[in-house]
Scaffold this motif. Structure first.
Motif, PDB file in Angstrom:
ATOM      1  N   SER A 141       0.897  -1.231   0.029  1.00 12.71           N
ATOM      2  CA  SER A 141       0.050   0.001  -0.098  1.00 12.71           C
ATOM      3  C   SER A 141       0.842   1.163   0.045  1.00 12.71           C
ATOM      4  CB  SER A 141      -0.974   0.162   1.147  1.00 12.71           C
ATOM      5  OG  SER A 141      -0.230  -0.158   2.554  1.00 12.71           O
ATOM      6  N   ASP A 142       2.027   1.173   0.376  1.00 21.48           N
ATOM      7  CA  ASP A 142       3.029   2.325   0.261  1.00 21.48           C
ATOM      8  C   ASP A 142       3.527   2.346  -1.033  1.00 21.48           C
ATOM      9  OD1 ASP A 142       2.517   2.643   3.067  1.00 21.48           O
ATOM     10  OD2 ASP A 142       4.157   1.507   3.662  1.00 21.48           O
ATOM     11  N   TYR A 143       3.449   1.557  -2.059  1.00 24.11           N
ATOM     12  CA  TYR A 143       4.111   1.768  -3.349  1.00 24.11           C
ATOM     13  C   TYR A 143       3.382   2.662  -4.064  1.00 24.11           C
ATOM     14  CZ  TYR A 143       4.820   0.679  -8.109  1.00 24.11           C
ATOM     15  OH  TYR A 143       5.373   0.909  -9.509  1.00 24.11           O
ATOM     16  N   LYS A 144       4.041   3.729  -4.540  1.00 23.41           N
ATOM     17  CA  LYS A 144       3.671   4.742  -5.376  1.00 23.41           C
ATOM     18  C   LYS A 144       4.486   4.890  -6.814  1.00 23.41           C
ATOM     19  CE  LYS A 144       0.124   6.112  -2.636  1.00 23.41           C
ATOM     20  NZ  LYS A 144      -0.015   4.638  -2.058  1.00 23.41           N
ATOM     21  N   ILE A 145       3.877   4.699  -7.958  1.00 20.76           N
ATOM     22  CA  ILE A 145       5.067   4.819  -9.210  1.00 20.76           C
ATOM     23  C   ILE A 145       5.496   6.280  -9.229  1.00 20.76           C
ATOM     24  CG2 ILE A 145       2.856   5.252 -10.653  1.00 20.76           C
ATOM     25  CD1 ILE A 145       6.316   3.643 -11.401  1.00 20.76           C
ATOM     26  N   GLN A 146       4.726   7.315  -8.871  1.00 19.54           N
ATOM     27  CA  GLN A 146       5.221   8.611  -9.088  1.00 19.54           C
ATOM     28  C   GLN A 146       6.336   8.796  -8.289  1.00 19.54           C
ATOM     29  OE1 GLN A 146       2.356  11.587  -8.537  1.00 19.54           O
ATOM     30  NE2 GLN A 146       3.717  13.401  -8.868  1.00 19.54           N
ATOM     31  N   ALA A 147       6.514   8.388  -6.933  1.00 13.77           N
ATOM     32  CA  ALA A 147       7.230   8.340  -6.230  1.00 13.77           C
ATOM     33  C   ALA A 147       8.705   7.661  -6.627  1.00 13.77           C
ATOM     34  CB  ALA A 147       7.292   7.977  -4.644  1.00 13.77           C
ATOM     35  N   VAL A 148       8.574   6.377  -7.141  1.00 15.22           N
ATOM     36  CA  VAL A 148       9.657   5.770  -7.761  1.00 15.22           C
ATOM     37  C   VAL A 148      10.263   6.559  -8.960  1.00 15.22           C
ATOM     38  CG1 VAL A 148      10.107   3.754  -9.055  1.00 15.22           C
ATOM     39  CG2 VAL A 148       8.701   3.517  -7.274  1.00 15.22           C
ATOM     40  N   VAL A 149       9.325   6.907  -9.875  1.00 18.04           N
ATOM     41  CA  VAL A 149       9.923   7.840 -10.913  1.00 18.04           C
ATOM     42  C   VAL A 149      10.515   9.080 -10.294  1.00 18.04           C
ATOM     43  CG1 VAL A 149       9.287   9.147 -13.104  1.00 18.04           C
ATOM     44  CG2 VAL A 149       8.187   6.844 -12.601  1.00 18.04           C
ATOM     45  N   GLU A 150      10.170  10.031  -9.518  1.00 14.31           N
ATOM     46  CA  GLU A 150      10.551  11.200  -9.021  1.00 14.31           C
ATOM     47  C   GLU A 150      12.067  10.730  -8.522  1.00 14.31           C
ATOM     48  OE1 GLU A 150       7.881  12.869  -6.478  1.00 14.31           O
ATOM     49  OE2 GLU A 150       6.583  13.541  -8.384  1.00 14.31           O
ATOM     50  N   GLY A 151      12.365   9.409  -7.587  1.00 15.07           N
ATOM     51  CA  GLY A 151      13.443   9.083  -6.940  1.00 15.07           C
ATOM     52  C   GLY A 151      14.413   8.373  -7.911  1.00 15.07           C
ATOM     53  N   LEU A 152      14.264   8.341  -9.166  1.00 12.16           N
ATOM     54  CA  LEU A 152      15.365   7.742 -10.188  1.00 12.16           C
ATOM     55  C   LEU A 152      16.362   8.819 -10.374  1.00 12.16           C
ATOM     56  CD1 LEU A 152      13.047   6.105 -12.843  1.00 12.16           C
ATOM     57  CD2 LEU A 152      14.060   5.242 -10.787  1.00 12.16           C
ATOM     58  N   SER A 153      17.722   8.441 -10.224  1.00 16.14           N
ATOM     59  CA  SER A 153      18.816   9.033 -10.579  1.00 16.14           C
ATOM     60  C   SER A 153      18.775   9.313 -12.088  1.00 16.14           C
ATOM     61  CB  SER A 153      20.082   8.400 -10.149  1.00 16.14           C
ATOM     62  OG  SER A 153      20.301   7.244 -10.925  1.00 16.14           O
ATOM     63  N   PRO A 154      19.370  10.380 -12.452  1.00 16.01           N
ATOM     64  CA  PRO A 154      19.394  10.476 -13.920  1.00 16.01           C
ATOM     65  C   PRO A 154      19.906   9.336 -14.734  1.00 16.01           C
ATOM     66  CG  PRO A 154      20.192  12.729 -12.721  1.00 16.01           C
ATOM     67  CD  PRO A 154      19.953  11.431 -11.876  1.00 16.01           C
ATOM     68  N   ALA A 155      20.948   8.808 -14.169  1.00 17.04           N
ATOM     69  CA  ALA A 155      21.632   7.599 -15.088  1.00 17.04           C
ATOM     70  C   ALA A 155      20.450   6.501 -15.000  1.00 17.04           C
ATOM     71  CB  ALA A 155      22.851   7.152 -14.318  1.00 17.04           C
ATOM     72  N   VAL A 156      19.854   6.280 -13.924  1.00 17.84           N
ATOM     73  CA  VAL A 156      18.867   4.961 -13.919  1.00 17.84           C
ATOM     74  C   VAL A 156      17.479   5.408 -14.705  1.00 17.84           C
ATOM     75  CG1 VAL A 156      17.125   3.647 -12.606  1.00 17.84           C
ATOM     76  CG2 VAL A 156      19.688   3.991 -11.816  1.00 17.84           C
ATOM     77  N   ALA A 157      17.328   6.792 -14.679  1.00 18.20           N
ATOM     78  CA  ALA A 157      15.976   7.141 -15.568  1.00 18.20           C
ATOM     79  C   ALA A 157      16.270   6.911 -17.002  1.00 18.20           C
ATOM     80  CB  ALA A 157      15.752   8.538 -15.339  1.00 18.20           C
ATOM     81  N   THR A 158      17.653   7.474 -17.485  1.00 17.22           N
ATOM     82  CA  THR A 158      18.018   7.222 -18.708  1.00 17.22           C
ATOM     83  C   THR A 158      18.093   5.811 -19.277  1.00 17.22           C
ATOM     84  OG1 THR A 158      19.281   9.326 -18.564  1.00 17.22           O
ATOM     85  CG2 THR A 158      19.990   7.577 -20.296  1.00 17.22           C
ATOM     86  N   LEU A 159      18.611   5.020 -18.275  1.00 16.27           N
ATOM     87  CA  LEU A 159      18.611   3.376 -18.592  1.00 16.27           C
ATOM     88  C   LEU A 159      17.208   2.906 -18.919  1.00 16.27           C
ATOM     89  CD1 LEU A 159      20.028   0.904 -18.618  1.00 16.27           C
ATOM     90  CD2 LEU A 159      19.824   0.422 -16.090  1.00 16.27           C
ATOM     91  N   ILE A 160      16.376   3.152 -17.967  1.00 16.09           N
ATOM     92  CA  ILE A 160      15.174   2.433 -18.143  1.00 16.09           C
ATOM     93  C   ILE A 160      14.215   3.220 -19.141  1.00 16.09           C
ATOM     94  CG2 ILE A 160      13.946   4.001 -16.327  1.00 16.09           C
ATOM     95  CD1 ILE A 160      12.422   1.334 -15.534  1.00 16.09           C
ATOM     96  N   LEU A 161      14.599   4.346 -19.453  1.00 16.38           N
ATOM     97  CA  LEU A 161      13.906   4.945 -20.697  1.00 16.38           C
ATOM     98  C   LEU A 161      14.757   4.344 -22.070  1.00 16.38           C
ATOM     99  CD1 LEU A 161      12.424   7.172 -22.322  1.00 16.38           C
ATOM    100  CD2 LEU A 161      14.605   8.508 -22.307  1.00 16.38           C
ATOM    101  N   GLU A 162      15.957   4.193 -22.286  1.00 18.65           N
ATOM    102  CA  GLU A 162      16.369   3.490 -23.168  1.00 18.65           C
ATOM    103  C   GLU A 162      16.043   2.080 -23.401  1.00 18.65           C
ATOM    104  OE1 GLU A 162      20.459   4.016 -22.860  1.00 18.65           O
ATOM    105  OE2 GLU A 162      20.559   5.939 -23.294  1.00 18.65           O
TER     106      GLU A 162
END
Length: 182
Positions: A141-162
């Motif tokens: 119940s504590d899981y929120k996708i928005q919080a996960v995305v906002e907590g991604l480092s730029p490198a990890v955000a780029t990796l998952i995007l690619e």
């Protein structure tokens, strides 16, 4: 009825472009299967593996759904790039002459990519959500996708995007090819 069946065909071919739909255990290699084959705890391995893959599958689909939704709701570069990848690359699977051939091409690409997207999900979501078989992401119940995305480092955000963009490119091409075949 024709439109309804065409929509179903699109849905199914797009599902095959999802790595967790094309390979049962994306992270499993020969070592995993050998360990399973000689194990006296097959049921435990199946149960734990199913939970881990379920968590990762849900996390991936949640990221994708959130990303596509956000790409239409606000200007966020990460999600604009994700949505744009649906139309990137070649328009069609040119060598494909029938639906059977399309299924083969899409599942081949998706299954080959599955270990990479699995690794990206593990990196983005962390060990608790992706490597702990006692954890159930769908019941957290504590899981929120928005919080996960906002907590991604730029490198990890780029990796998952690619990595996700590669799946989107295959899926977009598959959908266009299916419509062309229909």
């Amino acid at each position: 009825w024709g439109y309804r069946f065409a929509a179903w065909a699109l849905h199914y071919i797009e599902d095959l472009g999802q790595p967790y739909h094309s390979k049962a255990v994306p992270s499993a290699g020969m070592g995993y299967y050998l360990k399973f084959a000689v194990s006296g705890e097959k049921e435990k391995i199946k149960r734990e593996t199913t939970q881990l893959v379920s968590n990762r599958h849900y996390a991936y689909e949640d990221f994708v759904a959130y990303g596509v939704q956000q790409s239409y709701m606000e200007k966020v570069e990460l999600f604009e790039k994700l949505a744009a990848s649906l139309s990137r690359g070649p328009l069609y699977f040119d060598r494909v002459k029938d639906v059977r051939g399309l299924i083969k091409e899409v599942t081949r690409a998706s299954a080959a990519h599955a270990p990479k997207i699995d690794a990206a999900i593990i990196q983005a979501y962390g060990p608790k959500r992706t490597q702990d078989p006692s954890y159930d992401l769908e019941k957290d119940s504590d899981y929120k996708i928005q919080a996960v995305v906002e907590g991604l480092s730029p490198a990890v955000a780029t990796l998952i995007l690619e990595e996700t963009s590669r799946d989107f490119e295959v899926t977009g091409r598959a959908a266009r090819t299916m419509l062309k075949l229909i």
